[in-house]
Design an enzyme around this catalytic site. Structure first.
Site, PDB file in Angstrom:
ATOM      1  N   GLN A  80       0.839  -1.195   0.000  1.00 33.17           N
ATOM      2  CA  GLN A  80       0.000   0.000   0.000  1.00 33.17           C
ATOM      3  C   GLN A  80       0.875   1.247   0.000  1.00 33.17           C
ATOM      4  OE1 GLN A  80      -3.076  -0.747   2.768  1.00 33.17           O
ATOM      5  NE2 GLN A  80      -4.005   1.256   2.626  1.00 33.17           N
ATOM      6  N   SER A 132       4.434  -6.116   3.122  1.00 33.68           N
ATOM      7  CA  SER A 132       3.085  -6.091   3.698  1.00 33.68           C
ATOM      8  C   SER A 132       2.088  -6.755   2.738  1.00 33.68           C
ATOM      9  CB  SER A 132       2.697  -4.645   4.038  1.00 33.68           C
ATOM     10  OG  SER A 132       1.479  -4.603   4.726  1.00 33.68           O
ATOM     11  N   LEU A 133       1.155  -5.976   2.185  1.00 38.38           N
ATOM     12  CA  LEU A 133       0.200  -6.506   1.209  1.00 38.38           C
ATOM     13  C   LEU A 133       0.908  -7.264   0.078  1.00 38.38           C
ATOM     14  CD1 LEU A 133      -2.434  -6.395  -0.685  1.00 38.38           C
ATOM     15  CD2 LEU A 133      -1.447  -4.249  -1.472  1.00 38.38           C
ATOM     16  N   ARG A 136      -8.987  -9.072   3.663  1.00 39.29           N
ATOM     17  CA  ARG A 136      -7.995  -8.417   4.533  1.00 39.29           C
ATOM     18  C   ARG A 136      -8.191  -6.901   4.532  1.00 39.29           C
ATOM     19  NH1 ARG A 136      -2.641  -6.147   3.583  1.00 39.29           N
ATOM     20  NH2 ARG A 136      -1.090  -6.743   5.164  1.00 39.29           N
ATOM     21  N   HIS A 180      -0.021  -3.060  11.136  1.00 38.97           N
ATOM     22  CA  HIS A 180       1.073  -3.838  11.746  1.00 38.97           C
ATOM     23  C   HIS A 180       1.288  -3.466  13.221  1.00 38.97           C
ATOM     24  CE1 HIS A 180       1.773  -5.432   7.817  1.00 38.97           C
ATOM     25  NE2 HIS A 180       1.845  -4.211   7.348  1.00 38.97           N
ATOM     26  N   GLN A 193       1.120 -11.365  10.397  1.00 39.30           N
ATOM     27  CA  GLN A 193       1.614 -10.133   9.772  1.00 39.30           C
ATOM     28  C   GLN A 193       0.687  -8.940  10.045  1.00 39.30           C
ATOM     29  OE1 GLN A 193       0.782  -8.421   6.142  1.00 39.30           O
ATOM     30  NE2 GLN A 193       2.591  -9.287   5.136  1.00 39.30           N
TER      31      GLN A 193
END
Length: 297
Positions: free
Chosen positions: A10, A89-90, A114, A200, A249
């Site tokens: 992102q 991340s993503l 998510r 996170h 995560q």
């Protein structure tokens, strides 16, 4: 001499993303249309003609960045053959399509679940993130722990992007206090980021159950090459472990610096970023000066 493929998260989105792919490649067009069908709305229209503001909503941003990355990977000529993969991340979901752990369709469904769950978690409590520049990781961690202990607010180190660049995450009040202390401790900058929540961090816990339920119902295959996952920063090949690390995560840190270091230690010399932007190419060079970096977008 191994070739690592890395996938952005992102923040890499931009208006018009993916349009060239759609217009120039029949396979890409087919995949975008399949995505519109799976999601139940024309995300391709938002990507191609939406504003920056339209693309900022988490439930749009995440599938949009995922689609741009994965479709670029699947349409690459000659076909991309990674020795190892990782995602920020993503981007970890994109990496798991690239190494055959997840199908395109299943990964897209998980990304949307998510994103929606994270957006809901963001709305439960005012929270944010901040970038801390030029301060030692250990010092950042120490200040986060002290602020949490003294104020009862949530503040944690969330993204280890490269040496001297760490993002912290937590409640709005906790981040404000932490930023003041980071500057006092010698940080070049401690800057609150324009994000809608504390990604996170423990504040994402409400999203965890929803994601876990969806992941538990999804088939994860044995990958064709290892994925270096954010929370453990090492090679993972076991589907059960991959699942658990994806769930962890949400509330755990993105150990990007450590992941790239582990890939280099395991033989990676070339890093190709697949998807929108060049953020990861810049980070890789800061982590490993002599790495060869390039991009497919």
């Amino acid at each position: 001499m191994k070739h690592a493929y890395v996938f952005p998260g992102q923040g890499s989105q931009f208006p018009g993303m993916g349009k060239n792919l759609y217009d120039s490649n029949p396979k890409a067009k087919e995949l975008f249309e399949k995505a519109n069908e799976i999601l139940g709305f024309r995300i391709s229209d938002v990507m191609f003609t939406g504003t920056e503001e339209d693309l900022k909503q988490t439930k749009v941003t995440q599938p949009a960045v995922f689609l741009h990355s994965v479709i670029a990977f699947l349409c690459a000529e000659p076909a991309a053959k990674p020795d190892m993969v990782a995602g920020h991340s993503l981007g970890e979901f994109s990496a798991l399509v690239a190494n055959g752990t997840l199908t395109f369709e299943d990964a897209l469904r998980l990304v949307f679940i998510r994103a929606t769950a994270m957006q809901k978690a963001c709305e439960l409590q005012p929270s944010t993130m901040a970038a801390v520049l030029a301060l030692d990781d250990a010092k950042v961690e120490e200040i986060c722990a002290a602020v949490s202990a003294e104020t009862g607010e949530v503040v944690v180190a969330a993204n280890y992007n490269c040496p001297g660049q760490l993002v912290i995450s937590g409640s709005v009040k906790g981040i404000e206090v932490a930023c003041e202390r980071m500057k006092a401790a010698g940080a070049k900058r401690a800057l609150v980021l324009p994000v809608g929540g504390a990604f996170h961090s423990p504040l994402m816990s409400p999203a965890k159950e929803e994601l876990k339920a969806a992941i538990d119902k999804t088939t994860f295959s044995v990958p064709t090459c290892p994925v270096y996952q954010n929370v453990v920063a090492k090679a993972v090949n076991d589907p059960a472990e991959i699942k658990q690390n994806l769930i962890d995560q949400l509330t755990g840190a993105v150990r990007w610096t450590q992941s790239v270091q582990a890939m280099v230690a395991d033989g990676a010399t070339t890093f190709t970023e697949v998807g929108p932007g060049k953020v990861l190419q810049g980070l890789v060079v800061k982590i490993q000066k002599d790495a060869v970096v390039n991009g497919i977008n």
